[in-house]
Design a protein around this motif. Structure first.
Motif, PDB file in Angstrom:
ATOM      1  N   TYR A  91       0.849  -1.190   0.000  1.00  0.00           N
ATOM      2  CA  TYR A  91       0.000   0.000   0.000  1.00  0.00           C
ATOM      3  C   TYR A  91       0.884   1.239   0.000  1.00  0.00           C
ATOM      4  CZ  TYR A  91      -3.086   3.710   1.597  1.00  0.00           C
ATOM      5  OH  TYR A  91      -3.772   4.884   1.711  1.00  0.00           O
ATOM      6  N   ASN A  92       0.717   2.073  -1.015  1.00  0.00           N
ATOM      7  CA  ASN A  92       1.461   3.331  -1.138  1.00  0.00           C
ATOM      8  C   ASN A  92       0.600   4.437  -0.537  1.00  0.00           C
ATOM      9  OD1 ASN A  92       2.736   5.720  -2.030  1.00  0.00           O
ATOM     10  ND2 ASN A  92       3.641   4.584  -3.754  1.00  0.00           N
ATOM     11  N   LYS A 150       0.313   7.910  -2.506  1.00  0.00           N
ATOM     12  CA  LYS A 150      -0.580   7.918  -3.665  1.00  0.00           C
ATOM     13  C   LYS A 150      -1.956   7.362  -3.333  1.00  0.00           C
ATOM     14  CE  LYS A 150       3.226   7.077  -6.878  1.00  0.00           C
ATOM     15  NZ  LYS A 150       3.739   6.145  -7.904  1.00  0.00           N
ATOM     16  N   ASN A 151      -2.102   6.789  -2.138  1.00  0.00           N
ATOM     17  CA  ASN A 151      -3.343   6.124  -1.751  1.00  0.00           C
ATOM     18  C   ASN A 151      -3.694   5.041  -2.770  1.00  0.00           C
ATOM     19  OD1 ASN A 151      -5.519   5.600  -0.084  1.00  0.00           O
ATOM     20  ND2 ASN A 151      -6.860   7.043  -1.127  1.00  0.00           N
ATOM     21  N   MET A 152      -2.691   4.218  -3.056  1.00  0.00           N
ATOM     22  CA  MET A 152      -2.841   3.162  -4.066  1.00  0.00           C
ATOM     23  C   MET A 152      -2.385   1.822  -3.508  1.00  0.00           C
ATOM     24  SD  MET A 152      -1.646   4.588  -7.756  1.00  0.00           S
ATOM     25  CE  MET A 152      -2.686   5.698  -8.702  1.00  0.00           C
ATOM     26  N   GLU A 205      -0.510  -1.413  -4.787  1.00  0.00           N
ATOM     27  CA  GLU A 205       0.360  -1.860  -5.873  1.00  0.00           C
ATOM     28  C   GLU A 205       0.474  -3.372  -5.772  1.00  0.00           C
ATOM     29  OE1 GLU A 205       3.477   0.670  -4.683  1.00  0.00           O
ATOM     30  OE2 GLU A 205       3.066   2.153  -6.234  1.00  0.00           O
ATOM     31  N   HIS A 247     -12.272  -4.537  -9.039  1.00  0.00           N
ATOM     32  CA  HIS A 247     -11.398  -3.964 -10.066  1.00  0.00           C
ATOM     33  C   HIS A 247     -11.027  -5.071 -11.050  1.00  0.00           C
ATOM     34  CE1 HIS A 247     -10.793  -0.429  -7.425  1.00  0.00           C
ATOM     35  NE2 HIS A 247     -10.759  -1.321  -6.448  1.00  0.00           N
ATOM     36  N   GLU A 281      -1.522  -1.129 -10.387  1.00  0.00           N
ATOM     37  CA  GLU A 281      -1.802  -0.073  -9.422  1.00  0.00           C
ATOM     38  C   GLU A 281      -3.308   0.119  -9.341  1.00  0.00           C
ATOM     39  OE1 GLU A 281       0.369   3.372 -10.531  1.00  0.00           O
ATOM     40  OE2 GLU A 281       2.232   2.692  -9.598  1.00  0.00           O
ATOM     41  N   ILE A 282      -3.841   0.019  -8.141  1.00  0.00           N
ATOM     42  CA  ILE A 282      -5.277   0.110  -7.910  1.00  0.00           C
ATOM     43  C   ILE A 282      -5.526   1.283  -6.980  1.00  0.00           C
ATOM     44  CG2 ILE A 282      -7.326  -1.115  -7.127  1.00  0.00           C
ATOM     45  CD1 ILE A 282      -5.807  -3.733  -7.551  1.00  0.00           C
ATOM     46  N   GLN A 283      -6.338   2.199  -7.441  1.00  0.00           N
ATOM     47  CA  GLN A 283      -6.629   3.392  -6.651  1.00  0.00           C
ATOM     48  C   GLN A 283      -7.609   3.051  -5.523  1.00  0.00           C
ATOM     49  OE1 GLN A 283      -5.228   6.567  -7.251  1.00  0.00           O
ATOM     50  NE2 GLN A 283      -6.042   6.892  -5.198  1.00  0.00           N
ATOM     51  N   CYS A 284      -7.267   3.478  -4.315  1.00  0.00           N
ATOM     52  CA  CYS A 284      -8.153   3.282  -3.179  1.00  0.00           C
ATOM     53  C   CYS A 284      -9.187   4.408  -3.118  1.00  0.00           C
ATOM     54  CB  CYS A 284      -7.360   3.233  -1.883  1.00  0.00           C
ATOM     55  SG  CYS A 284      -6.284   1.800  -1.751  1.00  0.00           S
ATOM     56  N   SER A 319       0.844   3.987 -13.286  1.00  0.00           N
ATOM     57  CA  SER A 319      -0.352   4.807 -13.363  1.00  0.00           C
ATOM     58  C   SER A 319      -0.026   6.140 -14.010  1.00  0.00           C
ATOM     59  CB  SER A 319      -0.915   5.041 -11.959  1.00  0.00           C
ATOM     60  OG  SER A 319       0.027   5.754 -11.200  1.00  0.00           O
TER      61      SER A 319
END
Length: 1369
Positions: free
Chosen positions: A518-519, A522-524, A526, A576, A590-593, A1089
Motif C-alpha cells: 500500500y502506497n 498515492k493512496n494506491m 500496488e 477492479h 496499481e489500484i486506486q483506493c 499509473s
C-alpha cells in the motif's frame, strides 16, 4: 460436419462401411431359475453397396440369420481370451517390460472391440441400380432418402451362452449394465454411439417377476403356459444408442411418484420403506429441471430401479428413460449423513437423461460438453434444494482438485488425439472425475461471462431444438455450442476463439501468486502478480497444437479475459477487473483506493467513536484494530471472488487481513481460503486461535467450514500455545453435549443437523492433535475414550450409527505414547463390543463394522512393534466370509492387503490382491480392490523398490488384464493397466502411450519412440526456426551447451525464447546465432499509473536484455525487463534498494518495510548457487539510484548523462546479465531492421494524424485553431534547422548520418570489465524524456561488440539521438 466424420467411422469399422440401423426389435425369453436367455432380434438396416453388414456380438450363440425372411450366410468371430498364453509372456522380467506388454495388450483389445465380429451377407436380391444416399449429420436419413435406400430386415435367432458381462444373474434378479461396449454381450447390435435408432422390446418372464426396460410400457400379456408366463411390451420412440438399452427383472415392487405420474421408483420388497423415505424429495429435482429448461421431460416415462449393492457394477447404471442404482443409496428416516450424497446422485442421473442420453455428443471430442451440462444442471439443483453455500463450497473444492490434477494431456477435454486414443477409458477412475469436474467448471465460467439468463436461453434453445419433430439430429457439438454462445450468449468471437482452444482443447490451469503493498502517498494498492500454469510447458505446447507462425510469444500463452480483484476498504467493497490473464507472466498493477484515510491520518479518534467514517457502512468497517495497519484503509483483499476462472490462487496478505476475511466476509469461499491460510501459517499466534475458535462457535456460519475450522484448531494446538486449540475444541464440545452438573455426556439429540455434523467431527479433530514427540496428548485420548464409554442414544429419534463410526475412526487417528498407551486396552474393548453388537444387529450398510476394521488395522500398523500382526490378521480374516455383506467383505480385504504390504512389501501385497480378485464374485468389489491395489503401488514409491517384484506377479497381472476377468469388468481392466504402469514409474493413463508397442518388443519400441520424438523433444526446448544461411555463421559446438535451468516447483518453468526469421517478422530487432541454445528468461512488466508517469516524465521506457528476442513495444507508460538465466560461474545481479517507502506489509514476517515477495528461482550452475528473490517494491517515484557492482549498469547510466528520472525508473528493474558460450559471435541491430521500425512508427503516426484531421474537420473554420496550427508549423521548421546545424557539427567527430536528418553518433570503444558478459550480449536502452522545452530527446545506446578471434573484444557503445518536437497547445 458429416463428411469429415465419415472417414473416421470408416477407419474404425471398415467392414461396416455405410450400414445404418433404422429400427431394432428385441424379443427375449428369460428363465431365471435355469439362468437362460434366448430369443431373437430384428434389425431394419440400410445395407451398404458391398452388401455385407457387420454387427457386434459377444458371449452369444447364433442359431440362424434371416435376411428378408430368407436364410443368409454369416460369419461369427467370438472373442478369444489369452489366458493360456503364459509362454508368450516369459520375456516379462521387469515392470518396464510388463508396462510395455500391458499397453500392447490393452490397446489391441480396445481396438479389436471397435471391429464388428458378426458379418452377414445381404447380397442376395441386391438391387444393383440403387445408390447409397448421403447420411445426415447425426447418422439418420430423411423419409424420402429411406425409400431409396436398400433396406433389409435381418432376423437373428440367438441365445446368451455366458451371462458374465453386460447382463448378470443373482438369485432371482437379472439386470444389465452400461459398461463401455458391452451391450453386444446380450443382444446383437451395432455397438457404437453414433448408431441410434428406435426400439421395440418384448420380455417374457415368470408370472411373479417384473421386467423393467426402456421406453413406455405398452401392455402386458399373460400366456396360457403351465406355469403361466408374462410378457412385457415396451416401445422406445426416441432414437438412442445400443449402450442405453437396459433391462431389470426381479420380483420388484413399484412406487409411483405422488407428484408426476410418469415417474416410477422400483425396488425389492425389503427396501420399500427406505425407498419411500429417500424419494420424498425427487419431485423437487424433476420440477427444478423442468422449470429451468422450460420444456417437458424428453421421454414418456422415467424409472429408477434399485438392486442390491453386490449386484451393481457401479453406483449408477444409466439407460434411456431408466436408471439402475445400488440400494446402498437408500436410507430410512433415522439416517442423517447419507441424505445429501443420495440426493445429489439421483439428481445427476436425472440430469444425464437430458444431456448425454437424449441429447448426445456429435463426436467423442464433444462428450465433455454433455457431461459438463449435466453437472451444471446438477449444481443448479444443489443451489435450489441444498442451498447456495453447499453449491459454492462443492464447486470450490472440485476446482481445487482439478487444479492439482490438471497437468497432462489426459485432462484435455476436446483434444482429438486424447479422445481417440483413450477409446472411452477417459471416463474411468480419478481422471474421469477430474475431467467431469473440469467440464462443469468450464461451463460455469461461460455462464459467468454471458450472464445467467443468457446461458439459460442457450440451454433452452438446445433442448427445444432437440425436441423439434422436424429435426432428425439431436446431437450437440462443441462448434455448435460455441456458435450459440456467440449468437445467444452475446460473447464476442475473438474471446470464444481463444477461450475454447485454451480451456477445452488444452491442459493446465493458471497458477497465480500475488502480493501487494500500500502506497500511502498515492493512496494506491500496488499488486504484484506472477502467473504460471499447472501443466508443464512441453505438455501444454503439445496439447495446444498452435501453428508455428503464431508462436512468437511467451511460453505461457495465458488465458482470455481479465480477472477481478476485490478490495474491502473502510468505505466499502470495490471490484477492479484489471488483471489480464494473458501477456507477460509478471504483472505489477496499481489500484486506486477510495477511502479518505490520507485526510484523516493526523486526527485522533475520540473515545467510543468509530474512526475513519465507519458509521457510514457498518458491515465492512470494523474498529481501528481490525485494520492491518493504522496507516492503511485496507481490510482485506480477494482475487477472483466470483470463481470466474478455474485457477489456483496464492494470495499474500498480512495476518490481520486474513482474520478480517474470516470474520467479516460472508462468502463461503472467502472463509475457506482464510481458514486454510491461517492453518498453514508457520508461526501461530493467539489471535489466530481466537479467530478460528470464534468461527467454530458461530452457529450462523456454514457447517462444513466450521468443521474445517475445527481441524485448523487441532493443527494449531501445541505446547507453545499452551494447547489452546485442544482446549477450545473440548470446551466447545462439552458446552453442547455435556451435562454441567455431573460432567458426563448427555443423551444424544440430533435434531439440529448442522450442529450434529460439526459435533460429529470434533472427536476426529481432537485425535489429530500432536505433541512435540508426534504423539497424541493424554487429554485427547481420555476425551475420546469418555465419549465412547458414555454414548447414549436413548430417546433420540435418529440413528447414532454414523456418530459411533466417526468416534471409532477417531481412535484410529490417535498416536499412542508412553502415557496414553495405558488407555489402549479400554479402547480396544469398546471396539470389540461394538463389533459384537453390530454382528447381532447389523447397522446401516455395515458402516459400524467397516469403521472398526479400519481402526483396528490403523492401530496394528502404528503399533506393529508391540502388537503381533498375525493375531490381527486372524481377527479380520473371518469378515471376508462371503455370507457377510459386500461392504464389510471388501473392507476386510483392504485391511489384509494393507497389513501384507506393511509386513512383506508390494510384491506380496500384489500376490494377495490377485488371489482376492479371483475369489471376489461381485464386479464392484473387484473394482474397489483394484483401486486399493493401485494406491498401494503409488505408496510404494519409485521404480527402485518396484524392481524387486517377481516376474510371476507381473505375468499374473497381465493374464488378468487380457483374460476373461478383464474383459468382463471394463473398470477393473483399466485399473489393472494403471497398476502395471505405476509399477514401471509411468502415468496411469492411456494418454501418451505410444502405439508402436502393439507390434514391437520393449527395446525396439523404446528405440523407435526415442527416434520418433527426438525432434519434438528438442523443439520445445530450443525452438529452432528455418533461419537463412547468412545467420548461421557461428554455430555453437555441443560441448558448450548450457545446462537447463532448474526451477523450484512453486515457480513456473521460464520459457525458452523463439528465434524469429527476419523475413517472416518485420519487427525483429536482433538475430542471434542459429545453433545457439536459448537461455530461459524471466520477464517483469511494470505498468505505471498516470500519476507515476507524470512524476517521472517518462513516455515509453524499456530495458531489454536478451539474446535473439523479438522487440516488444509497450504502449503507454510501462517498463519491461527480460532477465536471462545466468551462465555457470557467473552471478551478478543489480540489487534494488529503497528505504523511504511507506507501505503496508503484505507478508507474514514482521518489519516496518514491506515488499511483495513473489518467489525465488535457483538456476543450476557448476559451483555457484544463485538464489535471488524478486521483490517488487512498486513505488516508481521514490526509488533510489542503482546500487550495483556491475560496471555496465551503473557506468552506462552515468557516463551517458541519462537524467535522474531515467535513473529512478531503471532502479525498479532487477537485471541479471547472462553470458553466452559463443566466442567471436556478434549480435546487434541491423540498419534494415531499424529502418523498418522507423517506417512502421511513421506509418502509425501518419494514421493517427489522419484520424485527428478527420475528427477535427469542424474546427478548420475556427480562426484560433488556424493561428495555433500556423505557429506550430513555424516552430517545427525552426527545430529542423537546428537539427541540421547539429548534424553538421557532429560530422567532424565521427558521426554517421542516417535518413531524414536523424543524427547517429558513434563513440570510441568503451572498455568493459572482463568479468562482464562476452560479445554476444546486447543491451538496449531507450529513454524517452519529455523536456520542459519544446523538444524531446530520445537516446538509443547499443553495446555492439566487434568480432575477434579467440579473445573477447571490447564492445563499442553506439548512441542514437533522435530529436522529436512536442507541441504544446
Amino acid at each position: 460436419m458429416a463428411k469429415p466424420r465419415k472417414p473416421k467411422n470408416d477407419d474404425a469399422k471398415p467392414e461396416n462401411s455405410g450400414a445404418l440401423v433404422r429400427h431394432q426389435k428385441l424379443c427375449l425369453s428369460i428363465d431365471i431359475d435355469r439362468r437362460r436367455i434366448y430369443g431373437h432380434t430384428e434389425l431394419e438396416i440400410a445395407v451398404p453397396e458391398i452388401g455385407i453388414v457387420g454387427l457386434h456380438a459377444e458371449n452369444l450363440g447364433i442359431g440362424s440369420v434371416l435376411v428378408d425372411g430368407e436364410v443368409a450366410e454369416f460369419e461369427y468371430y467370438p472373442h478369444q481370451y489369452h489366458e493360456e498364453s503364459e509362454k508368450g509372456l516369459s520375456a516379462v522380467l521387469t515392470p518396464s517390460s510388463a508396462a510395455d506388454a500391458a499397453a500392447s495388450a490393452y490397446i489391441t483389445a480396445l481396438e479389436r472391440e471397435l471391429v464388428p465380429n458378426l458379418l452377414i451377407n445381404c447380397c442376395k436380391g441386391f438391387k444393383n441400380g440403387s445408390e447409397q444416399q448421403p447420411v445426415t449429420e447425426n447418422g439418420f436419413h430423411s423419409s424420402t432418402e429411406a425409400k431409396q435406400q436398400n433396406a433389409r430386415v435381418i432376423r437373428i435367432d440367438y441365445w446368451v451362452e455366458k451371462a458374465e458381462t453386460g447382463i448378470h444373474f443373482k438369485d432371482n434378479v437379472l439386470h444389465t449394465d452400461n459398461q463401455i461396449r458391452r451391450a453386444r454381450c446380450w443382444f446383437p447390435c451395432i455397438d457404437d454411439s453414433s448408431q441410434r435408432c428406435c426400439y421395440d422390446m418384448e420380455f417374457t418372464v415368470a408370472q411373479n417377476l417384473v421386467a423393467v426396460s426402456n421406453g413406455n410400457l405398452q401392455y402386458q400379456v399373460l400366456s396360457k403356459d403351465d406355469p403361466p408366463r408374462k410378457t412385457y411390451v415396451y416401445s422406445l420412440n426416441v432414437p438412442v444408442a445400443a449402450q442405453w438399452i437396459s433391462l431389470a427383472v426381479a420380483p420388484f415392487e413399484i412406487l409411483p411418484d405422488h407428484q408426476f405420474n410418469l415417474i416410477s421408483h422400483i425396488c425389492l420388497s425389503a427396501n420399500m420403506p427406505k425407498l419411500r423415505n429417500t424419494m420424498e424429495f425427487f419431485h423437487s429435482a424433476f420440477s427444478c429441471y423442468k422449470d429451468y429448461l422450460s420444456v417437458d421431460f424428453p421421454f414418456e416415462s422415467y424409472k429408477q430401479v434399485f438392486i442390491e449393492p453386490e449386484m451393481a457394477v457401479s453406483s449408477v447404471s444409466l439407460g434411456a428413460s431408466m436408471s439402475i442404482f445400488s440400494s446402498q443409496a437408500l436410507f430410512d428416516e433415522k439416517v442423517i449423513d447419507q441424505t445429501i450424497d443420495t440426493r445429489i446422485k439421483l439428481a445427476y442421473a436425472l440430469a444425464r437423461q437430458w444431456f448425454g442420453v437424449y441429447i448426445t455428443p456429435e463426436a467423442p471430442n464433444d462428450e465433455w460438453l454433455l457431461d459438463g451440462l449435466a453437472g451444471f444442471l446438477t449444481d443448479y439443483f444443489i443451489k435450489k434444494n441444498l442451498g447456495n453455500n453447499e453449491a459454492r463450497y462443492r464447486r470450490y473444492k472440485a476446482n481445487c482438485a482439478v487444479c492439482k490434477a490438471d497437468y497432462s494431456g489426459a485432462t484435455a477435454l476436446s483434444l482429438s488425439a486424447s479422445c481417440k486414443d483413450l477409446y472411452g477409458t477417459q471416463c474411468i477412475g480419478l481422471i474421469g472425475k477430474i475431467r467431469s469436474w473440469k467440464a462443469v467448471a468450464i461451463i460455469q465460467m461461460l455462464e459467468k461471462q454471458m450472464g445467467p439468463e443468457s446461458f439459460r436461453n442457450i440451454l433452452q434453445t438446445i433442448v427445444s431444438r432437440a425436441q423439434d419433430s422436424t429435426r432428425t439430429s439431436r446431437s450437440l457439438s462443441t462448434k455448435e455450442f460455441r456458435h450459440l454462445a456467440n449468437k445467444v450468449g452475446n460473447l464476442e468471437r475473438p474471446f470464444l476463439k481463444e477461450f475454447f482452444p485454451r480451456w477445452v482443447g488444452s491442459c493446465g490451469c493458471p497458477v497465480l501468486r500475488m502480493g501487494f503493498s500500500y502506497n500511502k502517498r498515492k493512496n494506491m494498492v500496488e499488486l504484484a502478480v506472477l502467473r504460471g500454469c499447472t501443466a508443464s510447458p512441453d505438455s501444454g505446447a503439445s496439447v495446444l497444437n498452435i501453428n508455428a507462425d503464431s508462436e512468437n510469444r511467451e511460453s505461457d500463452i495465458g488465458w482470455p479475459g481479465m480477472m477481478s480483484i476485490r478490495i474491502y476498504e473502510l468505505d466499502g467493497m470495490y471490484d477492479h477487473p484489471i488483471l489480464p490473464m494473458a501477456g507477460d507472466i509478471w504483472q505489477l498493477l496499481e489500484i486506486q483506493c477510495h477511502s479518505k484515510l490520507a485526510a484523516r491520518r493526523f486526527q485522533k479518534p475520540k473515545k467510543g467513536s468509530k474512526p475513519d467514517g465507519s458509521d457510514d457502512n457498518g458491515d465492512v468497517m470494523p474498529a481501528l484494530d481490525m485494520r492491518s495497519s493504522s496507516e492503511s484503509p485496507l481490510l482485506w483483499m480477494r482475487a477472483d471472488p466470483e470463481m470466474e476462472y478455474l485457477a489456483e490462487i496464492h494470495f499474500n496478505q498480512p495476518l490481520q487481513m486474513w482474520i478480517n476475511q474470516l470474520e467479516k466476509d460472508k462468502d463461503v469461499i472467502a472463509q475457506a481460503q482464510a481458514v486454510a491460510t491461517l492453518e498453514a501459517l508457520p508461526q501461530l499466534s493467539f489471535s489466530v486461535v481466537n479467530a478460528l475458535n470464534s468461527f467454530l462457535t458461530d452457529s450462523k456460519a456454514f457447517w462444513r467450514l466450521r468443521i474445517e475450522a475445527a481441524f485448523a484448531l487441532a493443527n494449531t494446538a501445541s505446547e507453545e500455545t499452551d494447547w489452546a486449540g485442544l482446549v477450545h475444541l473440548v470446551k466447545f464440545y462439552k458446552s453442547r453435549r455435556f451435562d454441567a452438573n455431573i460432567g458426563l455426556p448427555k443423551p444424544n439429540d440430533f435434531h439440529d443437523f448442522p450442529e450434529y455434523f460439526v459435533l460429529e467431527a470434533i472427536p476426529h479433530a481432537v485425535a489429530m492433535v500432536r505433541a512435540a514427540d508426534k504423539k497424541s496428548p493424554r487429554e485427547a485420548v481420555e476425551f475420546i475414550l469418555q465419549l465412547l464409554k458414555y454414548n447414549d442414544n436413548n430417546g433420540n429419534t435418529y440413528s447414532d450409527v454414523f456418530w459411533l463410526a466417526a468416534l471409532v475412526q477417531s481412535v484410529g487417528e490417535l498416536e499412542f505414547g508412553q502415557q496414553s498407551v495405558l488407555f489402549l486396552t479400554s479402547l480396544l474393548k469398546r471396539i470389540d463390543r461394538l463389533l459384537q453388537f453390530d454382528r447381532l444387529m447389523p447397522s446401516h450398510n455395515g458402516i459400524l463394522t467397516v469403521s472398526c476394521i479400519r481402526t483396528l488395522t490403523q492401530i496394528a500398523l502404528k503399533l506393529s512393534e508391540f502388537i503381533p500382526l498375525d493375531r490381527v490378521i486372524e481377527l479380520i480374516r473371518p469378515f471376508r466370509d462371503f455370507k457377510t455383506i459386500w461392504q464389510v467383505r471388501i473392507e476386510a480385504s483392504r485391511a489384509l492387503l494393507d497389513l501384507e504390504f506393511h509386513c512383506k512389501g508390494i510384491d506380496a501385497a500384489l500376490s494377495l490382491f490377485i488371489k482376492y480378485l479371483e475369489e471376489e464374485p461381485s464386479f464392484r468389489g473387484q473394482v474397489k480392490l483394484g483401486v486399493h491395489a493401485m494406491r498401494l503401488c503409488q505408496i510404494s514409491g519409485g521404480s527402485d523398490s518396484n524392481d524387486n517384484i517377481k516376474s510371476e506377479v507381473l505375468v499374473s497381472l497381465l493374464l488378468l488384464l487380457d483374460g476373461r476377468i478383464g474383459f468382463n469388468n471394463v473398470f477393473l481392466r483399466h485399473h489393472l493397466f494403471c497398476i502395471i504402469q505405476i509399477l514401471a514409474g509411468r502415468s496411469p493413463t492411456l494418454c501418451g502411450v505410444p502405439r508402436e508397442t502393439r507390434t514391437l518388443l520393449m527395446g525396439d519400441a523404446e528405440t523407435s519412440i526415442e527416434q520418433k520424438n527426438i525432434i519434438s523433444s528438442l523443439v520445445p526446448e530450443m525452438k529452432l526456426p528455418d533461419l537463412p544461411s547468412d545467420n548461421l555463421n557461428h554455430p555453437e559446438p555441443p560441448s558448450n551447451t548450457l545446462h537447463p535451468l532448474e526451477t523450484p516447483p512453486d515457480i513456473p518453468n521460464p520459457s525458452h525464447e523463439v528465434l524469429a526469421n527476419p523475413q517472416a517478422s518485420k519487427e525483429a530487432d536482433t538475430v542471434s546465432s542459429g545453433h545457439e541454445r536459448k537461455m530461459p528468461s524471466i520477464k517483469i512488466r511494470v505498468k505505471q499509473s498516470a500519476a507515476t508517469s507524470r512524476t517521472e516524465d517518462a513516455d515509453n521506457q524499456t530495458v531489454e536484455k536478451s539474446q535473439g528476442r523479438q522487440h516488444e513495444t509497450d504502449h503507454g507508460a510501462s517498463s519491461s525487463v527480460s532477465v536471462d538465466a545466468p551462465q555457470r560461474n557467473f552471478a551478478e545481479v543489480v540489487s534494488i534498494s529503497n528505504q523511504n517507502l511507506e507501505e503496508v506489509n503484505s507478508c507474514h514476517d514482521h518489519g516496518s518495510r514491506m515488499t511483495a515477495s513473489i518467489g525465488s528461482a535457483k538456476p543450476a550452475s557448476d559451483g555457484d548457487e544463485i538464489g535471488k528473490e524478486l521483490q517488487c517494491t512498486a513505488d516508481s517515484s521514490k526509488v533510489s539510484g542503482l546500487q550495483s557492482d556491475v560496471p555496465l549498469s551503473s557506468s552506462f547510466i552515468q557516463d551517458n548523462n541519462i537524467d535522474a528520472d531515467a535513473q529512478k525508473f531503471a532502479s525498479l528493474q532487477t537485471l541479471s546479465v547472462g553470458r553466452s558460450g559463443l566466442e567471436g559471435g556478434s549480435l546487434g541491430l541491423t540498419d534494415s531492421s531499424l529502418h523498418e521500425k522507423e517506417k512502421k512508427k511513421k506509418k502509425k503516426k501518419g494514421k493517427e494524424k489522419k484520424r485527428k484531421r478527420e475528427d477535427h474537420k469542424e474546427r478548420r473554420d475556427d480562426p484560433e485553431y488556424l493561428e495555433r496550427k500556423r505557429l506550430k508549423k513555424e516552430k517545427k521548421q525552426k527545430e529542423k534547422e537546428m537539427a541540421k546545424l547539429l548534424s553538421k557539427e557532429t560530422n567532424s567527430s565521427s558521426v554517421e548520418p542516417t535518413t531524414k536528418g536523424e543524427p547517429r553518433m558513434k563513440l570510441a570503444p568503451a572498455q568493459l570489465n572482463p568479468n562482464e558478459p562476452s560479445a554476444s550480449d546486447v543491451v538496449t536502452k531507450r529513454v524517452a524524456n519529455e523536456r520542459r522545452g519544446s523538444d524531446s530527446l530520445t537516446k538509443r545506446v547499443d553495446v555492439k561488440p566487434e568480432a575477434s578471434e579467440g579473445t573477447s573484444a571490447a564492445p563499442k557503445i553506439r548512441i542514437k539521438i533522435k530529436n522529436r518536437t512536442l507541441n504544446k497547445s
